[in-house]
Motif scaffolding. Sequence first.
Motif, PDB file in Angstrom:
ATOM      1  N   PRO A  92       0.801  -1.224   0.000  1.00  9.95           N
ATOM      2  CA  PRO A  92       0.000   0.000   0.000  1.00  9.95           C
ATOM      3  C   PRO A  92       0.838   1.281   0.000  1.00  9.95           C
ATOM      4  O   PRO A  92       0.356   2.325  -0.440  1.00  9.95           O
ATOM      5  N   TRP A  93       2.058   1.191   0.492  1.00  4.34           N
ATOM      6  CA  TRP A  93       2.893   2.400   0.561  1.00  4.34           C
ATOM      7  C   TRP A  93       3.694   2.622  -0.709  1.00  4.34           C
ATOM      8  O   TRP A  93       4.439   3.573  -0.830  1.00  4.34           O
ATOM      9  N   ARG A  94       3.535   1.739  -1.686  1.00  7.09           N
ATOM     10  CA  ARG A  94       4.231   1.915  -2.962  1.00  7.09           C
ATOM     11  C   ARG A  94       3.238   2.303  -4.061  1.00  7.09           C
ATOM     12  O   ARG A  94       2.133   1.766  -4.104  1.00  7.09           O
ATOM     13  N   SER A  95       3.664   3.198  -4.938  1.00  6.97           N
ATOM     14  CA  SER A  95       2.826   3.588  -6.073  1.00  6.97           C
ATOM     15  C   SER A  95       2.676   2.415  -7.038  1.00  6.97           C
ATOM     16  O   SER A  95       3.350   1.385  -6.897  1.00  6.97           O
ATOM     17  N   VAL A  96       1.798   2.578  -8.024  1.00 12.20           N
ATOM     18  CA  VAL A  96       1.634   1.566  -9.078  1.00 12.20           C
ATOM     19  C   VAL A  96       2.998   1.227  -9.692  1.00 12.20           C
ATOM     20  O   VAL A  96       3.392   0.059  -9.770  1.00 12.20           O
ATOM     21  N   ALA A  97       3.733   2.268 -10.099  1.00 14.51           N
ATOM     22  CA  ALA A  97       5.036   2.042 -10.743  1.00 14.51           C
ATOM     23  C   ALA A  97       5.996   1.316  -9.799  1.00 14.51           C
ATOM     24  O   ALA A  97       6.709   0.389 -10.211  1.00 14.51           O
ATOM     25  N   ALA A  98       5.995   1.715  -8.526  1.00 15.27           N
ATOM     26  CA  ALA A  98       6.939   1.124  -7.568  1.00 15.27           C
ATOM     27  C   ALA A  98       6.567  -0.319  -7.217  1.00 15.27           C
ATOM     28  O   ALA A  98       7.443  -1.143  -6.960  1.00 15.27           O
ATOM     29  N   ASN A  99       5.253  -0.630  -7.224  1.00 15.69           N
ATOM     30  CA  ASN A  99       4.843  -2.021  -7.004  1.00 15.69           C
ATOM     31  C   ASN A  99       5.327  -2.902  -8.149  1.00 15.69           C
ATOM     32  O   ASN A  99       5.811  -4.015  -7.926  1.00 15.69           O
ATOM     33  N   ILE A 100       5.185  -2.406  -9.377  1.00 21.37           N
ATOM     34  CA  ILE A 100       5.590  -3.193 -10.546  1.00 21.37           C
ATOM     35  C   ILE A 100       7.111  -3.327 -10.597  1.00 21.37           C
ATOM     36  O   ILE A 100       7.654  -4.344 -11.042  1.00 21.37           O
ATOM     37  N   ALA A 131       0.244   5.659 -13.078  1.00 25.84           N
ATOM     38  CA  ALA A 131       1.551   5.192 -12.606  1.00 25.84           C
ATOM     39  C   ALA A 131       1.891   5.700 -11.209  1.00 25.84           C
ATOM     40  O   ALA A 131       2.501   5.003 -10.412  1.00 25.84           O
ATOM     41  N   GLY A 132       1.462   6.940 -10.889  1.00 25.58           N
ATOM     42  CA  GLY A 132       1.822   7.532  -9.611  1.00 25.58           C
ATOM     43  C   GLY A 132       0.790   7.310  -8.514  1.00 25.58           C
ATOM     44  O   GLY A 132       0.996   7.744  -7.372  1.00 25.58           O
ATOM     45  N   ARG A 133      -0.318   6.638  -8.861  1.00 21.33           N
ATOM     46  CA  ARG A 133      -1.352   6.404  -7.843  1.00 21.33           C
ATOM     47  C   ARG A 133      -0.914   5.320  -6.858  1.00 21.33           C
ATOM     48  O   ARG A 133      -0.034   4.510  -7.154  1.00 21.33           O
ATOM     49  N   TYR A 134      -1.619   5.285  -5.723  1.00 20.03           N
ATOM     50  CA  TYR A 134      -1.378   4.260  -4.707  1.00 20.03           C
ATOM     51  C   TYR A 134      -2.522   3.236  -4.748  1.00 20.03           C
ATOM     52  O   TYR A 134      -3.628   3.567  -5.191  1.00 20.03           O
ATOM     53  N   PRO A 135      -2.270   2.005  -4.277  1.00 15.85           N
ATOM     54  CA  PRO A 135      -3.286   0.950  -4.383  1.00 15.85           C
ATOM     55  C   PRO A 135      -4.674   1.362  -3.872  1.00 15.85           C
ATOM     56  O   PRO A 135      -5.676   1.032  -4.500  1.00 15.85           O
ATOM     57  N   ASP A 136      -4.739   2.102  -2.746  1.00  9.10           N
ATOM     58  CA  ASP A 136      -6.071   2.437  -2.219  1.00  9.10           C
ATOM     59  C   ASP A 136      -6.780   3.492  -3.067  1.00  9.10           C
ATOM     60  O   ASP A 136      -7.921   3.830  -2.806  1.00  9.10           O
ATOM     61  N   GLN A 137      -6.107   4.007  -4.091  1.00  2.12           N
ATOM     62  CA  GLN A 137      -6.756   4.950  -5.008  1.00  2.12           C
ATOM     63  C   GLN A 137      -7.205   4.251  -6.286  1.00  2.12           C
ATOM     64  O   GLN A 137      -7.631   4.898  -7.233  1.00  2.12           O
ATOM     65  N   LEU A 138      -7.099   2.921  -6.309  1.00  5.03           N
ATOM     66  CA  LEU A 138      -7.436   2.154  -7.516  1.00  5.03           C
ATOM     67  C   LEU A 138      -8.642   1.255  -7.273  1.00  5.03           C
ATOM     68  O   LEU A 138      -8.864   0.796  -6.155  1.00  5.03           O
ATOM     69  N   SER A 139      -9.403   0.982  -8.340  1.00  4.29           N
ATOM     70  CA  SER A 139     -10.482  -0.003  -8.250  1.00  4.29           C
ATOM     71  C   SER A 139      -9.875  -1.399  -8.148  1.00  4.29           C
ATOM     72  O   SER A 139      -8.680  -1.592  -8.413  1.00  4.29           O
ATOM     73  N   GLY A 140     -10.714  -2.382  -7.778  1.00  4.86           N
ATOM     74  CA  GLY A 140     -10.240  -3.764  -7.682  1.00  4.86           C
ATOM     75  C   GLY A 140      -9.659  -4.270  -8.999  1.00  4.86           C
ATOM     76  O   GLY A 140      -8.638  -4.960  -9.017  1.00  4.86           O
ATOM     77  N   GLY A 141     -10.313  -3.887 -10.109  1.00  2.00           N
ATOM     78  CA  GLY A 141      -9.830  -4.327 -11.422  1.00  2.00           C
ATOM     79  C   GLY A 141      -8.474  -3.735 -11.751  1.00  2.00           C
ATOM     80  O   GLY A 141      -7.596  -4.408 -12.294  1.00  2.00           O
ATOM     81  N   MET A 142      -8.282  -2.469 -11.387  1.00  2.00           N
ATOM     82  CA  MET A 142      -6.981  -1.830 -11.633  1.00  2.00           C
ATOM     83  C   MET A 142      -5.901  -2.469 -10.771  1.00  2.00           C
ATOM     84  O   MET A 142      -4.768  -2.668 -11.225  1.00  2.00           O
ATOM     85  N   GLN A 143      -6.254  -2.794  -9.532  1.00  2.00           N
ATOM     86  CA  GLN A 143      -5.272  -3.448  -8.652  1.00  2.00           C
ATOM     87  C   GLN A 143      -4.830  -4.784  -9.256  1.00  2.00           C
ATOM     88  O   GLN A 143      -3.649  -5.135  -9.209  1.00  2.00           O
ATOM     89  N   GLN A 144      -5.793  -5.519  -9.838  1.00  6.61           N
ATOM     90  CA  GLN A 144      -5.425  -6.797 -10.459  1.00  6.61           C
ATOM     91  C   GLN A 144      -4.524  -6.579 -11.669  1.00  6.61           C
ATOM     92  O   GLN A 144      -3.628  -7.371 -11.934  1.00  6.61           O
TER      93      GLN A 144
END
Length: 262
Positions: A92-100, A131-144
């Motif tokens: 949760p503390w990593r952005s989309v880009a940082a998670n990937i 890319a700069g969003r955080y997981p809790d700012q994404l829908s379930g589909g985007m998280q997947q």
Amino acid sequence: MTAAVKASGVGKVFPTGKGDVTALTDVDLEVAAGEFVSLIGPSGCGKSTLLRLIADLDPATTGTLEIFGKPARTARIDQDYGIAFQQAGLLPWRSVAANIALPLELHRMPKPEREARVAELIQLVGLTDFAGRYPDQLSGGMQQRVAIARALASRPKLLLMDEPFGALDEMTREYLQGELTRIAVETGAAVVFVTHSIPEAVFLSDRVVVMSPRPGRITDILTTGLGAVRDETLRESPAYFERVTAVREALHGTPVERANER
Ligand SMILES: Nc1ncnc2c1ncn2[C@@H]1O[C@H](COP(=O)(O)OP(=O)(O)O)[C@@H](O)[C@H]1O
Ligand SMILES: [Mg+2]
């Protein structure tokens, strides 16, 4: 060409306080390079167990498993496959880009190369504006989608997925099914996909492996023969309905067989 997965005589027994549970017995299965194979069956038939054995998250009790001709253990150490589960499991503390980027950091990929790869993956899963969003700012589909991008980061030629769309609403689920088939074609990766949805298995797969419980085993393998193009028109085609019916009958028996059992 070497098979992506080759399971020969695979069995799994879990010793428990109440005696042994035979989760899988006599599993023989070969998944070709680039092939999309679904495992379908009722709860408890051993789908997750089989996937976990392929991923070497659990050892098989009997039989052998090879991933691209290597023992499952070696393939795990070499990170020859990516994995995605029902829960996206993002930090949760990593952005989309940082998670990937995480698996690439673990591989010590140099930063410029890593950033280029992450941008490519974000585009592949259609999240360029996020890319700069955080997981809790994404829908379930985007998280997947982030989880799928992360699983593909090291360009594995095999993707192992356990009900990755199971927690999503039907519309998102169908959309991501289309995306996944496109991604599988673009990357050339073989996929072993666990589901209990018949339409999902048929839509995605080259072959559908039907399993049954007590003890968990393969009872049927159906080739869908639906070709490479998996779009929304396919869902309304007679060939698709026919395959859905065939898988349903393989799972539950034909209407005649069911009537005879009453
Ligand atoms: N760690 C475990 N210990 C004991 N029994 C287990 C364990 N994991 C799975 N099982 C049993 O093995 C069988 C297959 O489980 P699983 O592979 O999770 O089925 P599925 O994914 O098809 O629902 C079930 O009877 C389950 O209870
Ligand atoms: Mg399961």
